[in-house]
Design a protein around this motif. Structure first.
Motif: not given
Length: 449
Positions: A237-238, A248-250, A267-269
């Motif tokens: 997981l990045f 995965l998260i930022f 997250t992406k979603y």
């Protein structure tokens, strides 16, 4: 811990038993904490008072000793070549015989903060074991895992510290993590590691003992290729501060102030807004890493938000102390290295009023010490908007010298006297006090408070 016979512990530690083969319920390394019947005392300190130490342990309830040399007391003794290694073997055995979900954390900076933040989030979801203060070394980690003998924990968040080659390999083999994380890689403990490549390689050993179903948590921007041989069959997981492919998260839309920060955890979603009490952009990064660790065990963003927003500033790590509404001391005295100093200066640069840096040496930089202290002098001169530098120590002299706004001191009393004058003379004021542990810069904090 289930009852163990001394002969079983002898097999675990490869030691020789002298005396009766008794049943043991508790293992301790501290004479003050032998408060459970049927205790084994592990003798870690070797000095002229070893008999007195063992006597205290026996008086306090120890039933047997794990020791390197037989002493003439009428008590069962396990004799082993090295008690520190034996302690590690016992802790590894306890870990192997537990069903705990083990999260391990290492890195050049941020380890302790990530450990504290992650633990604060997970406390809401089960019993948590984590390192007390900075119990993150070859003795502290095994001592922490001894707690597995007392209680059924759901999660463990274990910080692994290393200041020389082989440390992380040794500790990871004891912890045997389900999830491993490297916070970042930078120049720290150069004296022990010698160069950056050794830091990269040795920190990566945290992934070596992951199970096949284990999860590796890695900054998208850093040194992934060096750790491939440990990761080819693992889940990865990045995380990344800004949005990156495969992250995965930022973080998005962050804002800093003297009371903390706000940012969107994305997250992406999905995304959620966080109000965070810890100061500085580096603590937003620490919150991001902790969030990634918690996502890896299927917590949702709402659970993570609750844990993050209930985190309190950690003493010694950019901890705000308000003398008055517009006068604040930033206690950053826990430790100092180039990366942590840079982020602390970045935050000071954003503060209001007269800005003061009180600085001692960054330690364990080896032959890079002169270079980095000079470099930060020039950085302060050319990049950061700071009004005065007050330094103490051998190498911090060069920070003062090359900043062109510095005053260097040879003793604490004159330094503190000048800080008091500055506090009296300015209505709006921020003082950052930064230094490595060995310099005891917290003495200044205590005096000013």
């Amino acid at each position: 811990m289930r009852w163990l016979k001394l002969s079983e512990i002898a097999c675990i530690t490869n030691s020789v038993l002298f005396g009766k083969d008794l049943y043991i319920k508790n293992i301790s390394v501290d004479t003050r904490n032998i408060n459970i019947i049927n205790s084994l005392f592990v003798v870690l300190k070797w000095n002229n008072n070893i008999e007195f130490l063992c006597y205290k342990a026996i008086i306090n309830g120890a039933l047997a000793l794990l020791i390197e040399k037989f002493i003439y007391f009428n008590i069962s003794q396990l004799i082993v070549k090295n008690t520190k290694i034996a302690l590690g073997k016992i802790s590894r055995w306890l870990r192997l015989n537990s069903s705990i979900i083990m999260l391990s954390i290492t890195g050049s900076t941020g380890k302790t903060s990530v450990k504290e933040i992650t633990s604060n989030i997970l406390k809401q979801h089960g019993n948590i074991l984590y390192n007390y203060k900075n119990f993150n070394n070859n003795i502290g980690v095994p001592i922490t895992l001894l707690n597995l003998q007392y209680k059924l924990y759901k999660y463990a968040v274990i910080e692994l510290g290393g200041n020389s080659i082989g440390d992380i390999d040794y500790l990871s083999n004891i912890v045997l993590p389900n999830i491993s994380c490297i916070t970042n890689i930078s120049f720290s403990h150069i004296k022990g590691f010698k160069n950056l490549l050794n830091i990269i390689i040795n920190k990566g050993k945290i992934f070596k003992y992951l199970s096949n179903s284990g999860i590796a948590i890695i900054n998208k921007n850093q040194y992934f290729s060096y750790w491939n041989k440990y990761l080819w069959n693992k889940n990865i997981l990045f995380f990344s501060f800004y949005k990156k492919k495969k992250s995965l998260i930022f973080i998005n839309n962050y804002k800093l102030n003297i009371f903390g920060s706000s940012f969107y955890l994305c997250t992406k979603y999905d995304k959620i807004k966080i109000y965070f009490k810890l100061l500085g952009i580096h603590n937003i990064l620490n919150a991001l890493i902790s969030s990634c660790l918690c996502l890896s065990i299927n917590l949702n963003l709402k659970d993570i938000k609750f844990g993050l927003e209930n985190c309190l500033p950690i003493k010694g790590r950019l901890y705000p102390i308000f003398l008055k509404k517009n006068k604040v001391i930033l206690d950053d005295t826990y430790n100092s290295n180039p990366r942590s100093l840079y982020f602390s200066l970045y935050f000071l640069n954003k503060c209001i009023g007269y800005k003061v840096l009180v600085i001692s040496d960054m330690c364990e930089l080896g032959n890079m010490s002169f270079f980095y202290h000079c470099k930060f002098g020039f950085l302060i001169k050319n990049l950061f908007n700071i009004d005065i530098v007050l330094s103490i120590g051998k190498y911090s002299y060069y920070i003062s010298k090359y900043s062109n706004i510095g005053i260097h001191y040879n003793n604490f009393s004159k330094l503190i006297f000048n800080i008091k004058k500055i506090i009296m003379n300015y209505e709006y004021l921020t003082i950052l006090i930064k230094g490595s542990n060995i310099f005891n810069m917290n003495k200044i904090i205590n005096f000013l408070r």
